[in-house]
Design a protein around this motif. Structure first.
Motif, PDB file in Angstrom:
ATOM      1  N   THR A 185       5.302  10.520   3.432  1.00 24.26           N
ATOM      2  CA  THR A 185       4.663  11.513   3.167  1.00 24.26           C
ATOM      3  C   THR A 185       4.159  12.510   4.036  1.00 24.26           C
ATOM      4  OG1 THR A 185       2.495  10.553   3.591  1.00 24.26           O
ATOM      5  CG2 THR A 185       3.450   9.979   1.231  1.00 24.26           C
ATOM      6  N   ASP A 186       3.910  13.727   3.651  1.00 24.62           N
ATOM      7  CA  ASP A 186       3.339  14.798   4.770  1.00 24.62           C
ATOM      8  C   ASP A 186       2.219  14.374   5.350  1.00 24.62           C
ATOM      9  OD1 ASP A 186       5.659  16.468   3.632  1.00 24.62           O
ATOM     10  OD2 ASP A 186       4.381  17.309   2.123  1.00 24.62           O
ATOM     11  N   ILE A 187       2.055  15.015   6.383  1.00 25.29           N
ATOM     12  CA  ILE A 187       1.008  14.294   7.499  1.00 25.29           C
ATOM     13  C   ILE A 187       0.067  15.554   7.518  1.00 25.29           C
ATOM     14  CG2 ILE A 187       0.460  13.521   9.681  1.00 25.29           C
ATOM     15  CD1 ILE A 187       2.266  11.742   8.152  1.00 25.29           C
ATOM     16  N   VAL A 188      -1.146  15.238   7.348  1.00 20.86           N
ATOM     17  CA  VAL A 188      -2.475  16.186   7.603  1.00 20.86           C
ATOM     18  C   VAL A 188      -2.534  16.413   9.125  1.00 20.86           C
ATOM     19  CG1 VAL A 188      -4.747  16.542   7.322  1.00 20.86           C
ATOM     20  CG2 VAL A 188      -3.413  15.705   5.385  1.00 20.86           C
ATOM     21  N   THR A 189      -2.339  17.431   9.659  1.00 19.33           N
ATOM     22  CA  THR A 189      -2.616  17.737  11.040  1.00 19.33           C
ATOM     23  C   THR A 189      -3.689  18.842  11.180  1.00 19.33           C
ATOM     24  OG1 THR A 189      -0.923  19.257  10.943  1.00 19.33           O
ATOM     25  CG2 THR A 189      -0.218  17.108  11.783  1.00 19.33           C
ATOM     26  N   GLU A 190      -4.072  19.502  10.105  1.00 18.70           N
ATOM     27  CA  GLU A 190      -5.132  20.513  10.328  1.00 18.70           C
ATOM     28  C   GLU A 190      -5.742  20.423   8.728  1.00 18.70           C
ATOM     29  OE1 GLU A 190      -4.064  24.335  11.017  1.00 18.70           O
ATOM     30  OE2 GLU A 190      -2.494  24.363  10.023  1.00 18.70           O
ATOM     31  N   ILE A 191      -7.067  20.898   8.785  1.00 20.95           N
ATOM     32  CA  ILE A 191      -7.743  20.993   7.403  1.00 20.95           C
ATOM     33  C   ILE A 191      -7.722  22.565   7.260  1.00 20.95           C
ATOM     34  CG2 ILE A 191     -10.056  20.898   6.161  1.00 20.95           C
ATOM     35  CD1 ILE A 191      -8.967  18.170   7.169  1.00 20.95           C
ATOM     36  N   THR A 192      -6.875  22.900   5.893  1.00 22.45           N
ATOM     37  CA  THR A 192      -6.907  24.062   5.396  1.00 22.45           C
ATOM     38  C   THR A 192      -7.645  24.540   4.433  1.00 22.45           C
ATOM     39  OG1 THR A 192      -5.077  23.790   4.142  1.00 22.45           O
ATOM     40  CG2 THR A 192      -4.438  23.664   6.556  1.00 22.45           C
ATOM     41  N   GLY A 193      -7.250  25.642   3.622  1.00 18.90           N
ATOM     42  CA  GLY A 193      -7.728  25.994   2.395  1.00 18.90           C
ATOM     43  C   GLY A 193      -7.542  25.020   1.260  1.00 18.90           C
ATOM     44  N   ALA A 213       0.980  -1.230   0.000  1.00 18.30           N
ATOM     45  CA  ALA A 213      -0.025  -0.130   0.166  1.00 18.30           C
ATOM     46  C   ALA A 213       0.869   1.353   0.090  1.00 18.30           C
ATOM     47  CB  ALA A 213      -1.058   0.168   1.216  1.00 18.30           C
ATOM     48  N   ASP A 214       0.484   2.276  -0.662  1.00 16.84           N
ATOM     49  CA  ASP A 214       0.864   3.703  -0.337  1.00 16.84           C
ATOM     50  C   ASP A 214      -0.096   4.385   0.633  1.00 16.84           C
ATOM     51  OD1 ASP A 214       2.784   3.824  -2.354  1.00 16.84           O
ATOM     52  OD2 ASP A 214       1.290   4.439  -3.916  1.00 16.84           O
ATOM     53  N   VAL A 215       0.549   5.012   1.720  1.00 16.29           N
ATOM     54  CA  VAL A 215      -0.119   5.246   3.023  1.00 16.29           C
ATOM     55  C   VAL A 215       0.267   6.894   3.089  1.00 16.29           C
ATOM     56  CG1 VAL A 215      -0.238   5.242   5.398  1.00 16.29           C
ATOM     57  CG2 VAL A 215       0.170   3.008   4.035  1.00 16.29           C
ATOM     58  N   ARG A 216      -0.798   7.574   3.431  1.00 16.22           N
ATOM     59  CA  ARG A 216      -0.893   8.894   3.932  1.00 16.22           C
ATOM     60  C   ARG A 216      -1.556   9.209   5.341  1.00 16.22           C
ATOM     61  NH1 ARG A 216      -2.591  12.678  -1.409  1.00 16.22           N
ATOM     62  NH2 ARG A 216      -2.142  14.219   0.333  1.00 16.22           N
ATOM     63  N   GLY A 217      -0.739   9.866   6.281  1.00 15.44           N
ATOM     64  CA  GLY A 217      -1.437   9.837   7.381  1.00 15.44           C
ATOM     65  C   GLY A 217      -2.240  11.296   7.775  1.00 15.44           C
ATOM     66  N   VAL A 218      -3.348  11.133   8.650  1.00 13.42           N
ATOM     67  CA  VAL A 218      -3.921  12.180   9.213  1.00 13.42           C
ATOM     68  C   VAL A 218      -4.195  11.823  10.790  1.00 13.42           C
ATOM     69  CG1 VAL A 218      -6.366  13.105   8.766  1.00 13.42           C
ATOM     70  CG2 VAL A 218      -5.602  11.907   7.101  1.00 13.42           C
ATOM     71  N   MET A 219      -3.813  13.167  11.347  1.00 19.53           N
ATOM     72  CA  MET A 219      -3.766  12.927  12.902  1.00 19.53           C
ATOM     73  C   MET A 219      -4.537  14.040  13.686  1.00 19.53           C
ATOM     74  SD  MET A 219       0.329  12.294  13.479  1.00 19.53           S
ATOM     75  CE  MET A 219       0.132  12.003  15.074  1.00 19.53           C
ATOM     76  N   THR A 220      -5.118  13.470  14.680  1.00 19.79           N
ATOM     77  CA  THR A 220      -6.003  14.585  15.402  1.00 19.79           C
ATOM     78  C   THR A 220      -4.830  14.957  16.456  1.00 19.79           C
ATOM     79  OG1 THR A 220      -6.100  13.050  17.337  1.00 19.79           O
ATOM     80  CG2 THR A 220      -8.013  13.001  15.536  1.00 19.79           C
ATOM     81  N   ALA A 221      -5.372  16.298  17.074  1.00 18.26           N
ATOM     82  CA  ALA A 221      -4.283  17.088  18.079  1.00 18.26           C
ATOM     83  C   ALA A 221      -4.066  16.170  19.312  1.00 18.26           C
ATOM     84  CB  ALA A 221      -5.150  18.375  18.566  1.00 18.26           C
ATOM     85  N   SER A 222      -5.049  15.458  19.545  1.00 20.86           N
ATOM     86  CA  SER A 222      -4.815  14.344  20.829  1.00 20.86           C
ATOM     87  C   SER A 222      -3.777  13.375  20.491  1.00 20.86           C
ATOM     88  CB  SER A 222      -5.962  13.621  21.160  1.00 20.86           C
ATOM     89  OG  SER A 222      -6.964  14.601  21.490  1.00 20.86           O
ATOM     90  N   ALA A 223      -3.732  12.964  19.096  1.00 19.47           N
ATOM     91  CA  ALA A 223      -2.820  11.736  18.675  1.00 19.47           C
ATOM     92  C   ALA A 223      -1.530  12.245  18.502  1.00 19.47           C
ATOM     93  CB  ALA A 223      -3.252  11.378  17.466  1.00 19.47           C
ATOM     94  N   GLN A 224      -1.397  13.627  18.327  1.00 17.20           N
ATOM     95  CA  GLN A 224       0.022  14.284  18.267  1.00 17.20           C
ATOM     96  C   GLN A 224       0.734  14.618  19.439  1.00 17.20           C
ATOM     97  OE1 GLN A 224       0.112  17.935  15.601  1.00 17.20           O
ATOM     98  NE2 GLN A 224      -2.163  17.193  14.985  1.00 17.20           N
ATOM     99  N   GLY A 225      -0.252  14.449  20.631  1.00 15.13           N
ATOM    100  CA  GLY A 225       0.454  14.349  22.020  1.00 15.13           C
ATOM    101  C   GLY A 225       0.855  13.123  22.486  1.00 15.13           C
ATOM    102  N   ILE A 226       0.582  12.022  21.868  1.00 17.75           N
ATOM    103  CA  ILE A 226       1.152  10.817  22.135  1.00 17.75           C
ATOM    104  C   ILE A 226       2.260  10.344  21.192  1.00 17.75           C
ATOM    105  CG2 ILE A 226       0.528   8.324  21.944  1.00 17.75           C
ATOM    106  CD1 ILE A 226      -2.575   9.319  22.942  1.00 17.75           C
TER     107      ILE A 226
END
Length: 385
Positions: free
Chosen positions: A57-65, A32-45
């Motif tokens: 790959t770059d990680i999505v940590t917020e939804i932007t424009g 598989a090709d994998v791209r990460g999406v993280m919540t703020a709580s996950a980033q604390g762990i």
């Protein structure tokens, strides 16, 4: 198993997020090709850099424009499947209520609206998992077509499922499911005949091949029954057996509602009258061996129209001789096809085998997982006919 599959991996704030790096590696090992999406709580762990390293790959940590949720999981989005692993009780509840206030829940809402497959692997303390609201949320989301990978409930915790279980469910969700609605029975591994309470007569089969077939059939949508003397697995209902008689009895029962049988087990050809007490060492001993029933013959007699896939192990190393022996077995019991291989591959992760049909024989070299996929595809063609 996941060759060419794009997996968007959502990570939420469970302590099980520490396993995300290895999960991402395993998804990629499976193709598989994998791209990460993280919540703020996950980033604390777990730090986003770790997930970025694991996915490359770059990680999505917020939804932007840039509307990352649509680009990943919307109509014609990048992802073939959105996997949330681990998923907290909070996240499952939000998804059930169409609340999208984190990057993960926003991607989930988008995926569900766009008909992108969603797989959720929950992880939380057991009392949270038993909360009626959480169970209701799981039922609600499951009714929408979301696949849940059941957690391992132990030590007061609903622990995240194994990587093997998650990968199998991702493959099932992302694939075409040509075996959906079919019931496939697979026998696997060695059998053991007791000599006395501590000794057995057995063989070198590990069950790797049978489990690979069972997993491949599950990934293609089948309901699978695995008859073996081995571990419980997430991708099949397991019937635990030990002796050849036990395997025959369990297989006969399972085949009452089966669409196909794959007889991959190396069933012992002989049994003995077991001693009630331990046989003392140091003495000469003669064992009188009695032949065990041929499983495929017994199943064929009871189910004359059931498609059966057989395995034939030889030691000659002569391909023409292997094909000849495979065809004899195929014709004797009217099998769909036979997998012929050299016995030297027992216990190995790779194999060389021949897929022998009535008029053709195709050679395969590679992993047993890959051969399992070839066998599952052939079964799908047979069931489709």
């Amino acid at each position: 198993m996941l060759e060419g599959v794009n997996v968007a991996l959502g990570v939420t704030g469970s302590i099980a997020a520490v396993k995300t790096v290895e999960l991402a590696h395993e998804l990629r090992r499976q193709g598989a090709d994998v791209r990460g999406v993280m919540t703020a709580s996950a980033q604390g762990i777990i730090h986003p850099w770790a997930v970025e390293f694991a996915t490359d790959t770059d990680i999505v940590t917020e939804i932007t424009g840039s509307v990352e949720h649509v680009e990943l999981c919307g109509y014609d989005g990048w992802a073939d499947v959105f996997l949330i692993a681990p998923a907290t009780a909070n996240t499952v509840g939000k998804i059930a209520g169409a609340v999208d206030d984190t990057p993960v829940t926003t991607c989930a809402t988008t995926a569900l609206g766009a008909d992108t497959p969603v797989v959720i692997a929950p992880a939380m303390h057991e009392p949270m998992y038993d909360h009626p609201g959480v169970l209701e949320a799981i039922d609600t989301v499951a009714e929408w077509g979301v696949d849940f990978v059941d957690p391992r409930v132990e030590e007061g915790k609903a622990k995240i499922a194994s990587e093997e279980a998650i990968v199998a469910d991702v493959a099932r969700a992302a694939g075409d499911r040509p075996l959906e609605g079919s019931h496939v029975v697979v026998t696997s591994g060695a059998t053991s005949e007791p000599i006395d309470p501590v000794r057995v007569l057995t063989n070198r089969a590990s069950g790797t091949m049978g489990r690979a077939v069972a997993k491949a059939c599950y990934a293609r949508g089948a309901d699978v029954t695995l008859v073996h003397d081995g571990p419980d697995v997430s991708y099949a209902d397991v019937c635990q057996v030990e002796s050849a008689d036990e395997m025959l009895e369990a297989t006969q029962t399972a085949c009452e509602m089966a669409d196909t049988l794959v007889s991959a087990a190396a069933i012992g050809d002989y049994t003995v009258d077991a001693s009630d007490g331990k046989i003392r060492s140091g003495q000469q001993l003669t064992l009188e061996l009695e032949p065990t029933p041929k499983l495929i013959d017994e199943i064929r007699e009871r189910h004359p129209d059931l498609p059966i896939v057989g395995f034939k192990a030889e030691t000659s190393g002569d391909e023409s001789a292997m094909i000849e022996q495979a065809r004899k077995t195929l014709e004797r019991t009217n099998l769909a096809f036979v997998i012929a291989n050299d016995a030297s591959v027992m216990g190995e992760s790779t194999t060389a085998a021949l897929l022998v049909h009535a008029d053709t024989a195709a050679r395969y070299e590679g992993t047993k997982a890959g051969l399992g996929g070839e066998i599952a595809d052939s079964i799908a063609a047979i069931v489709g006919e």
